[in-house]
Design an enzyme around this catalytic site. Structure first.
Site, PDB file in Angstrom:
ATOM      1  N   GLY A  14      51.127  52.844  72.941  1.00 45.12           N
ATOM      2  CA  GLY A  14      49.679  52.784  72.796  1.00 45.12           C
ATOM      3  C   GLY A  14      49.128  53.511  71.583  1.00 45.12           C
ATOM      4  CB  THR A  16      47.821  50.235  67.598  1.00 47.46           C
ATOM      5  OG1 THR A  16      49.014  50.240  66.811  1.00 47.46           O
ATOM      6  CG2 THR A  16      46.753  49.459  66.852  1.00 47.46           C
ATOM      7  CE  LYS A  37      52.319  51.006  61.948  1.00 45.69           C
ATOM      8  NZ  LYS A  37      52.334  51.533  63.318  1.00 45.69           N
ATOM      9  CD  GLU A 109      49.228  52.918  64.668  1.00 46.05           C
ATOM     10  OE1 GLU A 109      49.995  52.244  65.378  1.00 46.05           O
ATOM     11  OE2 GLU A 109      48.097  52.514  64.299  1.00 46.05           O
ATOM     12  N   GLY A 110      51.944  56.464  62.865  1.00 40.42           N
ATOM     13  CA  GLY A 110      53.374  56.333  62.657  1.00 40.42           C
ATOM     14  C   GLY A 110      53.941  55.024  63.158  1.00 40.42           C
ATOM     15  CB  ALA A 111      56.674  53.008  62.374  1.00 40.72           C
TER      16      ALA A 111
END
Length: 239
Positions: A14, A16, A37, A109-111
């Site tokens: 969750g 995003t 991103k 925001e990471g991956a």
């Protein structure tokens, strides 16, 4: 705080939705928001990615994606398979610095999880947070297994001297089980920081107006919301 890094305890937790919620609340306060991103995986050119979803839900935000790889893998692995260049922390830091000059809040925001590799030297989102001198918000699952993953993430941040501001449940189930309910009390201890919100499952199906209303209820006043962990937990009776 003008820069915040958002990491998950793993993939599909969750991140995003949480990024969009924080962005939407900041925009409602009239703040200029940018969402970055560093690497998007599992999508082809032209397909809408995470930053497009954030813009759809949060409204007028600046979005930036530095690299995109077709395979749904860790960024370093996906880049290697595609024969494409990787993303390095210094590249991300340069863009964050640029965005920070013209925005009130920059969300990175990471991956996947915190220690997923971004490049051939093993750089991770933790290295990016260190490079931009930004605190980190942990996004966790609600149910069984989340305490271990959350504690490992928090420990990795602490060992690197990176501030963790707390934890948000990225997808709170409509019918929470016993593990989810008891985790409301245990997650702050695992994260080494407060429970700062819990977004309901399926919230990304909403339009922007309804999403903002839900975000208001689901995030701490720290982000401009109304969420109180004790009040939230009191809705559920744990036997």
């Amino acid at each position: 705080m003008s820069v915040l890094v958002i990491t998950g305890t793993g993939t599909e937790v969750g991140k995003t939705a949480v990024t969009a919620g924080i962005a939407a609340l900041a925009r409602a306060e009239g703040r200029r928001v940018a969402v970055l991103k560093p690497a998007q995986t599992g999508l082809l050119p032209g397909e809408p990615g995470d930053v497009a979803e954030v813009a759809r839900l949060a409204g007028d935000v600046t979005t930036r994606e530095l690299a995109r790889y077709p395979d749904p893998l860790a960024p370093d692995t996906a880049a290697r398979r595609a024969g494409m260049a990787t993303v390095h922390p210094k590249d991300v830091a340069a863009v964050v610095t640029e965005l920070d000059e013209t925005h009130d809040l920059v969300l990175v925001e990471g991956a996947g999880g915190l220690l997923v590799r971004f490049d051939e030297s093993g750089s991770t989102l933790a290295d990016i947070a260190w490079a931009v001198n930004a605190p980190v918000l942990i996004v966790a699952q609600a149910g069984l297994g989340t305490l271990n993953a959350t504690a490992l993430t928090a420990e990795a941040l602490q060992r690197r001297g990176i501030e963790s501001i707390g934890v948000v449940v990225g997808s709170w189930p409509s019918h929470p089980d016993l593990a989810s309910l008891t985790n409301l009390a245990d997650l702050p201890e695992a994260a080494g920081g407060p429970l700062l919100g819990a977004l309901p499952q399926g919230v990304t199906k909403l339009g922007s107006v309804d999403f903002l209303a839900v975000a208001k209820r689901s995030f701490s006043p720290w982000f401009g919301g109304e969420f109180d962990p004790e009040t939230f937990a009191a809705q559920f009776a744990v036997q």
